[in-house]
Design an enzyme around this catalytic site. Structure first.
Site, PDB file in Angstrom:
ATOM      1  CE  LYS A   1      -2.252  -1.223   3.743  1.00 50.94           C
ATOM      2  NZ  LYS A   1      -1.944  -2.664   3.886  1.00 50.94           N
ATOM      3  CB  THR A   2       3.549   2.441   2.253  1.00 51.09           C
ATOM      4  OG1 THR A   2       2.785   2.240   3.446  1.00 51.09           O
ATOM      5  CG2 THR A   2       4.380   3.710   2.407  1.00 51.09           C
TER       6      THR A   2
ATOM      7  CD  GLU B   1      -0.234   3.232   3.528  1.00 46.92           C
ATOM      8  OE1 GLU B   1       0.005   2.197   4.174  1.00 46.92           O
ATOM      9  OE2 GLU B   1       0.593   4.156   3.385  1.00 46.92           O
TER      10      GLU B   1
END
Length: 502
Positions: A136-137, A180
């Site tokens: 995700k990041t 995010e």
């Protein structure tokens, strides 16, 4: 009305329940997600205060933006802002017994979860939420950097600090907001995005969700939150997201689905991947017609996959593929994602946030390619002798350690030297009999590659012992990676200092 950063009046964000965020106090403000919200609120010209258990460079940076901060938790912190807060925002790590939460409830001040506040900030934007078990990041960061390079100046909130800007949040002038999205407690269901990326879907956070089926179900609910006319980017290589696609494709009101990956039939299909040390190139075939050459300055097939997810989202937002590709080439990484910490005595040290078996395996594979690439290029002191891959791993959460001990053992087996620390409990209380030794005793003996030494496996419950112990194990040409979501990150600099002192 409040004066914004450009001198124009700004209406304060309003949460879904009608709570005004005109004056916000944040409990646990030093965390990545919380500090991102604080930065955006402050950059909009809104008064913000907050507290954290200990001081940090994050609190210092917030203070420079005009945020009023305090170290330690007490009910009096709610008086940092003149007139007191109109809302108190808390992170998932904050318990109901926290004295500031208790005092807020006593005063009748609304207490909001972080995701509720973030959702309010995204109102009136074309928001893109990046979700998934892993990546995700990095994916959020890649999309952000590429959109910035395209001149769109998006707002963004990321659970990490971009190497390019040193920040994980920004209040942009454009109409796009990239965020995010955290599925760990289902809080991403607070969002109603214009578009979404789901990088993969694999069982995790079972301490909250209970079962793998319940964990997958919350992603299905997240897809239902995408606004009419929006888009969903899914990885065709991942079994979990393929199952999700089969459930939502063609359903009334479902978003437009864009797929990506190495798999035949993907809307954006990766071909001709050529790793090269700390990066590489690949060709991405878009819609079976246009070939886009992608250059990356970060290693690993998993990072390439994340980049193509960002490419797909950018195209869905109306940016040309070539423009997105040029922006992605400028991406150099995020803090704690295979972050280079330094080199001493011929030993290179990196740090990574990986804390799930799949993440560990992917990152060690990428580290192995970097190790091989640097040896071939003569970057190591002894290029004729490839160095070893050394991992210092800190398990995160007792529940995750119990659930995935065997999988962690398998993933860590990719390293030549494995050092496992004790469990970083975070929000969980210790569990008798659960330690890093659950993992080490399942790691097999024997060499990792032909002709290599036998694998060394150590369980070191004391962080203080790591620099000297590992310092005595490593030799010139080795690549060391500290890995985990806890305080293992501090060991890299300590190891370099110990090596230097020798």
């Amino acid at each position: 009305m409040i004066s914004g950063t450009e001198g124009l009046p700004v209406d304060p964000p309003i949460a879904a329940d009608g709570t005004s965020l005109s004056r916000v106090h944040m409990v646990g403000i030093g965390g990545a997600g919380m500090s991102a919200i604080a930065r955006i609120l402050a950059d909009r010209g809104l008064p913000v205060s907050g507290s954290d258990a200990k001081g940090s460079h994050v609190l210092t940076g917030l203070a420079q933006r005009g945020v009023l901060t305090a170290v330690g938790h007490t009910g009096d912190n709610l008086d940092l802002l003149p007139g007191g807060p109109t809302a108190v925002v808390v992170s998932t790590a904050i318990r109901l017994t926290n004295p500031e939460v208790v005092e807020a409830r006593r005063r009748g001040i609304p207490v909001l979860q972080r995701a509720i506040a973030l959702a309010a900030l995204m109102t009136d934007h074309r928001s893109v939420c990046v979700a998934g078990t892993h990546g995700k990041t990095s994916t959020t960061s890649m999309l952000t950097v590429a959109l910035q390079a395209a001149g769109l100046d998006p707002s963004f909130a990321i659970g990490g600090e971009l190497n390019e800007s040193g920040s994980g949040a920004h209040h942009g002038t454009g109409d796009i907001f990239v965020a995010e999205s955290d599925e760990s407690d289902g809080s991403f269901l607070a969002f109603a995005p214009h578009g979404a990326i789901i990088t993969n879907l694999e069982a995790d956070h079972l301490d909250h969700h209970g079962t793998a089926e319940a964990y997958a179900a919350v992603f299905r609910q997240f897809v239902d939150r995408i606004m009419p006319g929006g888009f969903l980017v899914l990885c065709l290589d991942d079994p979990g997201t393929r199952t999700l696609m089969s459930e939502v494709a063609g359903q009334p009101g479902s978003p437009r689905i864009v797929t990506y990956g190495f798999t035949d039939g993907a809307d954006l299909r990766i071909t001709d991947h050529r790793p090269a040390g700390h990066g590489g190139t690949a060709v991405v075939q878009v819609a079976g017609e246009v070939d886009v050459l992608l250059h990356l300055a970060v290693p690993g097939a998993h990072m390439l996959s994340n980049a193509v997810a960002a490419l797909a989202a950018g195209i869905a937002l109306g940016v040309s593929a070539d423009t997105m590709a040029a922006g992605l080439a400028a991406y150099t990484g995020v803090r704690r994602r295979f972050e280079y910490k330094g080199r001493s005595c011929g030993v290179s040290v990196y740090d990574d946030y990986a804390h799930h078996p799949t993440e560990v395996a992917a990152q060690l594979l990428a580290a192995r390619s970097v190790l091989a690439g640097t040896a071939d290029s003569g970057w190591t002191p002894e290029p004729h002798e490839a160095g070893r891959l050394v991992v210092i791993f800190q398990p995160h959460l007792y529940s995750r350690t119990v659930a995935f001990a065997a999988q962690f053992a398998t993933a860590l087996s990719a390293a030549d030297v494995v050092v496992v620390l004790d469990v970083y409990g975070a929000r969980e209380d210790p569990v008798p009999g659960v330690s890093g030794e659950l993992i080490t005793r399942q790691i097999p003996d024997g060499p990792v590659t032909d002709g290599a030494d036998s694998r060394q496996v150590l369980y070191l419950p004391s962080l203080a012992a790591v620099p000297e112990t590992v310092g005595n194990l490593v030799r010139p040409g080795d690549l060391v990676i500290t890995m985990g979501a806890g305080d293992v990150t501090m060991l890299g600099p300590q190891l370099l200092e110990h090596l230097e002192s020798r």
